[in-house]
Scaffold this active site. Structure first.
Site, mmCIF file in Angstrom:
data_model
loop_
_atom_site.group_PDB
_atom_site.id
_atom_site.type_symbol
_atom_site.label_atom_id
_atom_site.label_comp_id
_atom_site.label_asym_id
_atom_site.label_seq_id
_atom_site.Cartn_x
_atom_site.Cartn_y
_atom_site.Cartn_z
ATOM 1 N N GLU A 177 -3.920 0.146 -8.889
ATOM 2 C CA GLU A 177 -2.935 1.221 -9.036
ATOM 3 C C GLU A 177 -1.629 0.554 -9.498
ATOM 4 O O GLU A 177 -1.161 -0.393 -8.854
ATOM 5 C CB GLU A 177 -2.749 1.877 -7.659
ATOM 6 C CG GLU A 177 -2.303 3.302 -7.686
ATOM 7 C CD GLU A 177 -2.282 3.925 -6.268
ATOM 8 O OE1 GLU A 177 -2.247 3.196 -5.256
ATOM 9 O OE2 GLU A 177 -2.294 5.165 -6.198
ATOM 10 N N HIS A 213 -1.114 -2.593 -7.091
ATOM 11 C CA HIS A 213 -1.860 -2.338 -5.850
ATOM 12 C C HIS A 213 -3.366 -2.510 -6.085
ATOM 13 O O HIS A 213 -4.028 -1.615 -6.618
ATOM 14 C CB HIS A 213 -1.515 -0.910 -5.372
ATOM 15 C CG HIS A 213 -2.165 -0.516 -4.101
ATOM 16 N ND1 HIS A 213 -2.537 0.780 -3.822
ATOM 17 C CD2 HIS A 213 -2.528 -1.229 -3.016
ATOM 18 C CE1 HIS A 213 -3.089 0.833 -2.630
ATOM 19 N NE2 HIS A 213 -3.097 -0.378 -2.123
ATOM 20 N N SER A 251 0.826 -1.210 0.000
ATOM 21 C CA SER A 251 0.000 0.000 0.000
ATOM 22 C C SER A 251 0.854 1.251 0.000
ATOM 23 O O SER A 251 0.347 2.344 -0.236
ATOM 24 C CB SER A 251 -0.850 0.037 1.271
ATOM 25 O OG SER A 251 -1.636 -1.099 1.371
ATOM 26 N N ASN A 300 -3.402 5.971 -1.177
ATOM 27 C CA ASN A 300 -3.196 6.025 0.280
ATOM 28 C C ASN A 300 -2.569 7.325 0.748
ATOM 29 O O ASN A 300 -2.703 7.681 1.919
ATOM 30 C CB ASN A 300 -2.379 4.821 0.734
ATOM 31 C CG ASN A 300 -3.259 3.590 0.787
ATOM 32 O OD1 ASN A 300 -4.355 3.634 1.326
ATOM 33 N ND2 ASN A 300 -2.804 2.506 0.176
HETATM 34 P P1 NAD Z 1 -3.476 -9.696 6.204
HETATM 35 O O1 NAD Z 1 -2.950 -9.455 7.569
HETATM 36 O O2 NAD Z 1 -4.922 -10.010 6.006
HETATM 37 O O3 NAD Z 1 -2.649 -10.910 5.506
HETATM 38 C C1 NAD Z 1 -1.243 -10.997 5.482
HETATM 39 C C2 NAD Z 1 -0.878 -12.458 5.250
HETATM 40 O O4 NAD Z 1 0.548 -12.556 5.040
HETATM 41 C C3 NAD Z 1 -1.209 -13.367 6.446
HETATM 42 O O5 NAD Z 1 -2.024 -14.445 6.001
HETATM 43 C C4 NAD Z 1 0.163 -13.870 6.914
HETATM 44 O O6 NAD Z 1 0.136 -15.198 7.422
HETATM 45 C C5 NAD Z 1 0.946 -13.784 5.604
HETATM 46 N N1 NAD Z 1 2.399 -13.807 5.805
HETATM 47 C C6 NAD Z 1 3.137 -13.118 6.723
HETATM 48 N N2 NAD Z 1 4.442 -13.442 6.574
HETATM 49 C C7 NAD Z 1 4.539 -14.325 5.546
HETATM 50 C C8 NAD Z 1 5.620 -15.020 4.930
HETATM 51 N N3 NAD Z 1 6.885 -14.871 5.344
HETATM 52 N N4 NAD Z 1 5.359 -15.864 3.902
HETATM 53 C C9 NAD Z 1 4.075 -16.050 3.486
HETATM 54 N N5 NAD Z 1 3.001 -15.410 4.034
HETATM 55 C C10 NAD Z 1 3.234 -14.562 5.046
HETATM 56 O O7 NAD Z 1 -3.046 -8.429 5.340
HETATM 57 P P2 NAD Z 1 -3.750 -7.814 4.022
HETATM 58 O O8 NAD Z 1 -4.781 -6.824 4.441
HETATM 59 O O9 NAD Z 1 -4.123 -8.932 3.100
HETATM 60 O O10 NAD Z 1 -2.534 -6.957 3.413
HETATM 61 C C11 NAD Z 1 -1.514 -7.569 2.645
HETATM 62 C C12 NAD Z 1 -0.814 -6.510 1.820
HETATM 63 O O11 NAD Z 1 -1.758 -5.854 0.962
HETATM 64 C C13 NAD Z 1 -0.136 -5.400 2.648
HETATM 65 O O12 NAD Z 1 1.045 -4.991 1.994
HETATM 66 C C14 NAD Z 1 -1.185 -4.300 2.605
HETATM 67 O O13 NAD Z 1 -0.626 -3.018 2.798
HETATM 68 C C15 NAD Z 1 -1.724 -4.451 1.194
HETATM 69 N N6 NAD Z 1 -3.081 -3.898 0.966
HETATM 70 C C16 NAD Z 1 -4.042 -4.029 1.929
HETATM 71 C C17 NAD Z 1 -5.319 -3.517 1.683
HETATM 72 C C18 NAD Z 1 -6.414 -3.661 2.712
HETATM 73 O O14 NAD Z 1 -7.459 -3.017 2.568
HETATM 74 N N7 NAD Z 1 -6.248 -4.478 3.726
HETATM 75 C C19 NAD Z 1 -5.614 -2.889 0.464
HETATM 76 C C20 NAD Z 1 -4.610 -2.797 -0.503
HETATM 77 C C21 NAD Z 1 -3.344 -3.311 -0.232
#
Ligand code: NAD
Length: 288
Positions: A156, A144, A123, A194
Site C-alpha cells: 500500500e 506499507h 500500519s 487496516n
Molecule cells: P516487531 O515487534 O516484530 O518488530 C519491531 C522491531 O523494532 C523490534 O525488532 C525492535 O527491537 C525494533 N525497534 C524498536 N525500537 C527501535 C529503535 N529505536 N531502533 C531500531 N529498532 C527498534 O513488529 P513488526 O510486526 O515487524 O511491525 C513493525 C512495523 O510494521 C509496525 O509499524 C507495524 O504496524 C507495521 N506492520 C506490521 C504488520 C504485521 O503484520 N505485523 C504488517 C504491516 C505493517
C-alpha cells in the site's frame, strides 16, 4: 542493480516486517543495511532470513538468476542508525508507536544524505505528521508491506499531504520492481487495508469476550464462511496483538468515532504479554 534509482536501502527494525522487507530488497539486487537496537533481534533476523531464502531456493521461488549465497552477501546487520549515512532510501519498520517513529525520523533526517527518501511501513500512523517532523516533508512517504513480506503481493503506497509526486512515482516503481502489486491510499488513519481489517479483528475479540462462540468456532466460521485463508483471531496472533491494539487506538483517536473502541479483551491480552506467535502465546498457544 538499482530500481527506480535506489541502490542502497536502509531498513530500521528487524522484527517480522523489517526482516521480510530487507530479505525482499536484497533478493531483487539491492544492497541492504538492517538496523535494530536489540542484538538478539538482529541475530534472529539473520537466521530467519537465511532459513527463508533456503526454503524459497529449494522451491525454485527466488528471483531468476539468484541464489541464497548471493542474496545473503547483499545484507548487512547493524546496531546503530549512523550506518545509514549513505542510503538512497530508508524504510522504517519499528514498533507501531508514534513517539518512537517520530524520534527515529528526526534522527534519520540528520544522518541520511539530503536526496534520501524516508519511508515508513506504519500500519496506521499519519504520514503527514511523521513528514513534518523532518526538514524534508516532500521526501517522506508510507510504504506499507503486508505480512509475511516475501509471500504477500501487496504494497500500500501512502503519500502524505506534503509528499512530492515524483517521490510517489518512484516508490510505486520500486514496489513493482520488488515483484509487488501496488494500491494507493490517501493519508487517513489506518489507510485502506487496516481501516477495514482491524475493526473485523476487533469485533472477533468482542464476540470472544461475549462468549458468542469459542475462538476456534469464530475462526472456523469466518475462514470457511467468508472464504478467507485464516480466521480473524489466528490472523491477529500472526500480526501481533500489540500491533492490532496500537492500530485500533490510532483509528479510535484519529477518526474520533466510538465504533473503533478497542475491545477490552484485546487490551487484556496485550497487558498480559500474550502478543501472539512472536511471544509463543496469544489467543492460541505456539511453540517458540
Ligand atoms: P516487531 O515487534 O516484530 O518488530 C519491531 C522491531 O523494532 C523490534 O525488532 C525492535 O527491537 C525494533 N525497534 C524498536 N525500537 C527501535 C529503535 N529505536 N531502533 C531500531 N529498532 C527498534 O513488529 P513488526 O510486526 O515487524 O511491525 C513493525 C512495523 O510494521 C509496525 O509499524 C507495524 O504496524 C507495521 N506492520 C506490521 C504488520 C504485521 O503484520 N505485523 C504488517 C504491516 C505493517
Amino acid at each position: 542493480m538499482a530500481i527506480a534509482g535506489f541502490q542502497k536501502v536502509g531498513v530500521i527494525g528487524s522484527g517480522q516486517m523489517g526482516s521480510g522487507i530487507a530479505q525482499v530488497c536484497a533478493s531483487f539486487g539491492l544492497d541492504v543495511i538492517l538496523v535494530d537496537i536489540q542484538q538478539v533481534q538482529l541475530d534472529k533476523a539473520q537466521k530467519g532470513i537465511l532459513a527463508s531464502l533456503e526454503k524459497l531456493e529449494s522451491k525454485v521461488a527466488l528471483p531468476p538468476g539468484t541464489n541464497t549465497k548471493q542474496i545473503a552477501a547483499r545484507l548487512s546487520f547493524q546496531a546503530s542508525l549512523s550506518a545509514l549515512n549513505s542510503c538512497d532510501i530508508v524504510i522504517e519498520a519499528v514498533s507501531e508507536n508514534e513517539a518512537l517513529k517520530t524520534k527515529i525520523f528526526r534522527e534519520l533526517d540528520d544522518i541520511t544524505p539530503k536526496h534520501c527518501i524516508l519511508a515508513s511501513n506504519t500500519s496506521s500512523i499519519p504520514i503527514t505528521r511523521l513528514a513534518t517532523t523532518t526538514s524534508r516533508p516532500d521526501k517522506v512517504i508510507g510504504m506499507h508491506f503486508m505480512n509475511p513480506v516475501p509471500l504477500m503481493k501487496l504494497v500500500e503506497v501512502i503519500p502524505g499531504m506534503t509528499t512530492d509526486q515524483e517521490v510517489t512515482d518512484r516508490i510505486i516503481e520500486l514496489a513493482k520492481g520488488l515483484g509487488k502489486e501496488v494500491s494507493k491510499s490517501q493519508d487517513y488513519p489506518g489507510f485502506v487495508v487496516n481501516r477495514i481489517l482491524m475493526p473485523m479483528i476487533n469485533e472477533a475479540f468482542v464476540a470472544l469476550m461475549e462468549n458468542v462462540a469459542s475462538a476456534e468456532d469464530i475462526d472456523k466460521g469466518m475462514k470457511l464462511g467468508t472464504n478467507q485463508p485464516m480466521g480473524p483471531l489466528t490472523l491477529a496472533d500472526f500480526i501481533g496483538l500489540d500491533t492490532c491494539l496500537a492500530i485500533m487506538k490510532v483509528l479510535h483517536e484519529g477518526l474520533a468515532d466510538p465504533k473503533y473502541r478497542p475491545c477490552p479483551l484485546l487490551v487484556k491480552y496485550v497487558e498480559a504479554g500474550y502478543l501472539g506467535r512472536k511471544t509463543g502465546r496469544g489467543v492460541y498457544n505456539y511453540k517458540v
